[in-house]
Design an enzyme around this catalytic site. Sequence first.
Site, short mmCIF file in Angstrom:
data_model
loop_
_atom_site.label_atom_id
_atom_site.label_comp_id
_atom_site.label_asym_id
_atom_site.label_seq_id
_atom_site.Cartn_x
_atom_site.Cartn_y
_atom_site.Cartn_z
N ARG A 1 35.58 44.20 54.96
CA ARG A 1 36.29 42.93 55.12
C ARG A 1 35.46 41.85 54.44
O ARG A 1 34.27 41.70 54.76
CB ARG A 1 36.50 42.57 56.58
CG ARG A 1 36.87 41.09 56.74
CD ARG A 1 37.27 40.65 58.11
NE ARG A 1 38.56 41.20 58.47
CZ ARG A 1 39.33 40.70 59.42
NH1 ARG A 1 38.96 39.64 60.10
NH2 ARG A 1 40.49 41.27 59.70
N HIS B 1 45.79 42.17 53.04
CA HIS B 1 45.40 42.68 54.37
C HIS B 1 46.29 43.88 54.71
O HIS B 1 47.12 43.82 55.62
CB HIS B 1 45.56 41.55 55.40
CG HIS B 1 44.89 41.82 56.71
ND1 HIS B 1 44.01 42.86 56.92
CD2 HIS B 1 44.97 41.16 57.92
CE1 HIS B 1 43.58 42.84 58.18
NE2 HIS B 1 44.15 41.83 58.80
N GLN C 1 46.94 45.59 58.28
CA GLN C 1 47.77 44.79 59.18
C GLN C 1 49.25 45.13 59.01
O GLN C 1 50.01 45.19 59.97
CB GLN C 1 47.53 43.30 58.91
CG GLN C 1 48.35 42.37 59.77
CD GLN C 1 47.92 42.32 61.23
OE1 GLN C 1 46.75 42.14 61.53
NE2 GLN C 1 48.87 42.48 62.14
N ASP D 1 51.44 33.15 60.32
CA ASP D 1 49.98 33.36 60.27
C ASP D 1 49.35 31.97 60.19
O ASP D 1 50.04 30.97 59.91
CB ASP D 1 49.64 34.21 59.03
CG ASP D 1 48.14 34.45 58.85
OD1 ASP D 1 47.38 34.34 59.85
OD2 ASP D 1 47.72 34.75 57.70
N CYS E 1 49.93 38.01 63.15
CA CYS E 1 48.82 38.97 63.01
C CYS E 1 47.66 38.61 63.92
O CYS E 1 46.84 39.47 64.22
CB CYS E 1 48.37 39.03 61.56
SG CYS E 1 47.94 37.42 60.87
N ARG F 1 47.25 47.80 65.72
CA ARG F 1 46.19 47.81 64.71
C ARG F 1 45.34 49.06 64.87
O ARG F 1 44.94 49.70 63.90
CB ARG F 1 45.29 46.57 64.82
CG ARG F 1 45.94 45.23 64.55
CD ARG F 1 46.49 45.09 63.16
NE ARG F 1 45.55 45.44 62.11
CZ ARG F 1 44.47 44.74 61.78
NH1 ARG F 1 44.19 43.59 62.35
NH2 ARG F 1 43.67 45.16 60.81
N1 CP Z 1 44.68 40.39 62.59
C1 CP Z 1 43.37 40.56 62.33
O1 CP Z 1 42.98 41.05 61.28
O2 CP Z 1 42.56 40.16 63.32
P1 CP Z 1 40.97 40.07 63.25
O3 CP Z 1 40.64 38.96 62.28
O4 CP Z 1 40.55 39.75 64.66
O5 CP Z 1 40.43 41.39 62.79
N1 NVA Z 2 45.23 34.83 56.74
C1 NVA Z 2 44.29 35.05 57.81
C2 NVA Z 2 44.52 36.41 58.40
C3 NVA Z 2 43.65 36.72 59.58
C4 NVA Z 2 43.90 38.08 60.14
C5 NVA Z 2 42.88 34.91 57.27
O1 NVA Z 2 42.59 35.44 56.20
O2 NVA Z 2 42.08 34.25 57.93
#
Ligand code: CP
Ligand code: NVA
Length: 311
Positions: free
Chosen positions: A106, A133, A136, A228, A269, A297
């Site tokens: 990530r 992502h 997700q 989101d 999400c 998830r």
């Molecule tokens: N939805 C999601 O990716 O959550 P986190 O940022 O907590 O992993």
């Molecule tokens: N768009 C958000 C998604 C978090 C799961 C981010 O990147 O922060």
Amino acid sequence: MNLKGRSFLTLKDFTPEEIEYFIDLAAKLKADKKKGITGNSLKGKNVALIFEKPSTRTRCSFTIGCIDEGGHPEYLGKDDIQLGYKESVEDTARVLGRMFDGIEFRGFLHENVEKLAKYSGVPVWNGLTDDYHPTQILADFLTLKEQFGILKGLTFVFAGDGRNNMGNSLMIGCAKMGLHFICLAPESLWPESGLIDECKEYAKESGSTLTFTENPDAVAGADCIYTDVWCSMGEEDKAAERVAILKPYQVNKELMAKTGKDSTIVMHCLPAVKGNEITEEVFDQHAEVIFDEAENRMHTIKAVMVATLGE
Ligand code: CP
Ligand code: NVA
């Protein structure tokens, strides 16, 4: 279906049948876990979890999914390794690939997850980049299947920052799987035209349609409204500007009324900024599905690891 050895960087790399396979495998793993059955398909496998950005759901899903299948997860936070600072991403990939059987990443740059996949020689899974992502989306589609029994033909609205990692990935997923995708956002936040063109090609195959609009009336008849955060991780300096342009796209009682039906579900999400992209009231009314989605998830991420790395 044999997906062994494959990396999971974006849904662009997978056919609709392969995406369906991940979702169905996740449903099976979920049903098994509810019966107290876990597996050992990752026995003897070591999995690196690299996190440049914070995470609750993704980190816990990879950790639990791996342990449930008998594997060993190792968390490598941004201050724990040299990635990109004292050591190139390529060299880090080559080191980790000698020690680990799979790598989750990530972070910020999507090209870094691509480099990890190219240089490590082991399956690499995208746990979120600035652009995509994909894990997700598997959880979201499992949740939609639980709610509606099917994916093809559903009308799916994404309201908010249409060009963030979620907007991009939901558009790809809907185009591949035959959902009618409506991006409800100010034009300045629509996805890049190159990505839209790629998705139009997928949509031709699946029977999906793609709509981009600034008009909230477009939610009429929607099966699902998804939102989101307005400011993704790393964009905190854009907060004031985003609130100003995205206010008309908040998922609130008025927007829900425009669907013209009571059965529209709301998804997110998470994490949510209540009062920005969604009101507390609408969030609470739809919390059951939103937290199913969060639980999913884990089952879907487990399915990705089992399918690509499991014995
Ligand atoms: N939805 C999601 O990716 O959550 P986190 O940022 O907590 O992993
Ligand atoms: N768009 C958000 C998604 C978090 C799961 C981010 O990147 O922060």
